[in-house]
Every structure is written in C-alpha cells, then in structure tokens.
Design a protein around this motif. Sequence first.
Motif, PDB file in Angstrom:
ATOM      1  N   PRO A  97    -132.469 -99.557  39.979  1.00 41.65           N
ATOM      2  CA  PRO A  97    -131.575-100.721  40.018  1.00 41.65           C
ATOM      3  C   PRO A  97    -131.794-101.566  41.272  1.00 41.65           C
ATOM      4  N   VAL A  98    -132.963-102.168  41.382  1.00 35.30           N
ATOM      5  CA  VAL A  98    -133.291-102.916  42.599  1.00 35.30           C
ATOM      6  C   VAL A  98    -132.659-104.299  42.567  1.00 35.30           C
ATOM      7  N   ILE A  99    -132.546-104.900  43.749  1.00 32.85           N
ATOM      8  CA  ILE A  99    -132.158-106.297  43.868  1.00 32.85           C
ATOM      9  C   ILE A  99    -133.428-107.135  43.923  1.00 32.85           C
ATOM     10  N   TRP A 100    -133.447-108.221  43.160  1.00 33.69           N
ATOM     11  CA  TRP A 100    -134.564-109.166  43.203  1.00 33.69           C
ATOM     12  C   TRP A 100    -134.120-110.379  44.016  1.00 33.69           C
ATOM     13  N   GLN A 101    -134.834-110.624  45.098  1.00 33.92           N
ATOM     14  CA  GLN A 101    -134.485-111.706  46.009  1.00 33.92           C
ATOM     15  C   GLN A 101    -135.709-112.597  46.217  1.00 33.92           C
ATOM     16  N   ARG A 126    -129.595-100.026  47.209  1.00 38.74           N
ATOM     17  CA  ARG A 126    -130.423 -99.370  48.218  1.00 38.74           C
ATOM     18  C   ARG A 126    -131.697-100.171  48.521  1.00 38.74           C
ATOM     19  N   LEU A 127    -132.332-100.727  47.488  1.00 43.65           N
ATOM     20  CA  LEU A 127    -133.636-101.364  47.658  1.00 43.65           C
ATOM     21  C   LEU A 127    -133.619-102.803  47.154  1.00 43.65           C
ATOM     22  N   THR A 128    -134.142-103.694  47.988  1.00 45.17           N
ATOM     23  CA  THR A 128    -134.302-105.102  47.626  1.00 45.17           C
ATOM     24  C   THR A 128    -135.782-105.462  47.665  1.00 45.17           C
TER      25      THR A 128
END
Length: 385
Positions: free
Chosen positions: A283-287, A254-256
């Motif tokens: 559970p975020v995405i790290w970009q 859901r969130l990056t």
Amino acid sequence: MAAALARPAAQQPDWPDPKRVRDACETLREAPPIVTAAETRRLLGRLAAVARGEAFLLQSGDCAETFAGNTEAHLRANLRCLLQMAGVLMHSAEIPVAVVGRIAGQYAKPRSAATDALDLPVYRGDGVNSHEPVRAARTPDPDRMVRAHAHAAAAMNLVRVVSHAGVEIFSSHEALLLDYERALLRPEPGAARIDSGSAHFLWIGERTRQLDGAHLAFAELLANPVGVKIGPGTTPEEAVAYARRLDPDRTPGRLTFISRMGFRKVRDVLPAIVERVTATGHPVIWQCDPMHGNTHESPSGYKTRRLDEVCDEVRGFFEVHRALGTHPGGIHVEATGDEVTECLGGDQELSDADLVARYDTLCDPRLNTRQALTLASFVGELLRG
C-alpha cells in the motif's frame, strides 16, 4: 546495524580527518533528537490515510537549506507558503492534506561531479562545506554536521510554534549524509526498527537508491516513514524490490514512491511501475516530484524550470493514476516564500531576462509563492476530477 550499513555509500564527503568525524558523530549521538517518536507516529497515521486514498500529501520547501538562511523571517515565509498551498488544496479539493516541509535538516545535497568548473571540491550543502569558492572553505568539515543539527533543532522549534496555531507541519529531508543520519538514530529497547531523531520523514534520492547500497540498507532500519525517488531509469522490477525491502509488513503510509520522470517521460515510464507495484499489494503512496526531471539551463546560463512543464508532469502523473485506478497521492516540490526569480512562467510571466533579478538558490531553482499557489490551484482542480 553495522553489518547492514557496511555497504557502498554513494555521494559521501571525502572527510580529510577521520578523528574529527568520529568526534562530531559522538557529539551528535549525545545531542537531543530534533523530532520525537510520538510526532513521527502521528505522521505515519496521516500518511496511512493518504495510502488509502483518503488524503493528499503536500511536501515543499527549500532545495537546500543554508545556515545563513535559517532566520525567523525566511522560515516563516516558507512555512506560510506551505500552509497557503495546503489551504488551497483543502479548499478546492475538499480533502485532508498531510503537510510536510523540506525543512529542519536539508543541509546535504547530492552532486553530479566531485569538483566544479574551478576544479574545487563541489559544494555539497552547508552540512558538509561552504559555497564560498575557496579550497579551504570547500574542504569537507565534519564540525558542520554539529552546526547543521543546531540549526535544524532551532528551525524545528519554530515549526512547532507555527503548528500549534493550526495545521501540524512535519519535517523531512533527504537521508544523504550517512555519518549524520547514523549518529541521530535513537534505538528503543525491544523495538523491531529504529527511530531517526533527525526528521519525521526521510527519503532516499535518485543518485543513492542502489539496491546493494548503504542508503537503502539504512532506510530498512528505520521506524520512520520513508520515501524513494524514482526517475525514468527505474525499472518496475527495481520498484518492486524497493517495496519488498522497505515495506515488508505492508504498512499503509510506511513507503512513498516519489516519481521524478520529467514531463516528456512520465506518461510512458510510470504506468508499468505503478501496475507492477500495485499488483504486489504493497500500500505505497504515489507522489509526484515535477521539479527535478524538468530542469534545464536557460540561455543566460541559469539553471531553471518552467512552471508550465512542471504542471504538465503533474497532469501526466494524474492521467496515469486515473487510467490505472490508483490514487495520485501527493506532490513534492521545491518552493519558497521569498520572492525569488528562479523559475520561469506563472502569472508574473517570468522570462529568462528576469532570472538575474533575484536568483538566490545555491543549488536548484525554486518556485516563488505566486508560482507555488498557481501549482496548488492546478493540483486542486485535478483532484476534483
């Protein structure tokens, strides 16, 4: 929805005629969406795998799309560059790649000042005004939002054609121009959140991420996956607040968080943010956006970036995540399939003297294909560990 969005909205055009804005928005509300909810759900599934550490997110494309540049040749070149980057990553790292273009809607740009050196209204992207240095052309024109929708829809049609031949490509842009974005919301009866019809993935920029601002309130409404750009001024407490606001259900994908720290600061600033957010269980995405924190003016006066500094920020991003045991989930870059000379370095060894040869961007400098593939190969090596 109206109450949630009745908040200060940064970086909005000073439209001279409110009635024309209303008319343009009404036209957009009646227009077909550019993307479908079913496509967006597929992207959310791909991003969930990234959040679990099972895949990698590649996001790339123009800094700012233009109406004049919305041609089949340019779009195909950019899509080819994107897919070549994805191919390099998949082959070298043996990991699935979620492919997202900065395409089919990147027609508005935040700016650091309201006027330029000529004391004209600053260019805010083709969805707002023209780059032509004439006051009439620089005056914000709401009809350009309708033109932006038409161009985005045409671009998305080509994206689907290319996707059907292989890897599925999703669209994204910065959710900056709120009149445009609100008009393209497509509510479904009984749904907890609202689908945006403007892109599969929308992000909130560094200049519009205020916790009490309209952009964050807008992102809270969306069923789409969303991102937030976080620069070196972001505190761990702010990052946790973004996670709680934008990912209340703790939904993978859901969130990056798109970090844009600069190669000099990423190793010092990012660890505390990652540690605090990870401790919350979101559970975020790290970009990593290794472009925006590494922009400087060359001796010849061009805004540019050095590929070696871009790579060093990516290296620092990976070092932080390896040390913390978290997943370095993706990169977000500005790159084009056109043979531009806007960034320094690479195997062509582009120097300051080369920038003038083909400096085509109207905003920020982009990597050309060879530089983009060099970066992709470098990231692939980092992913292999």
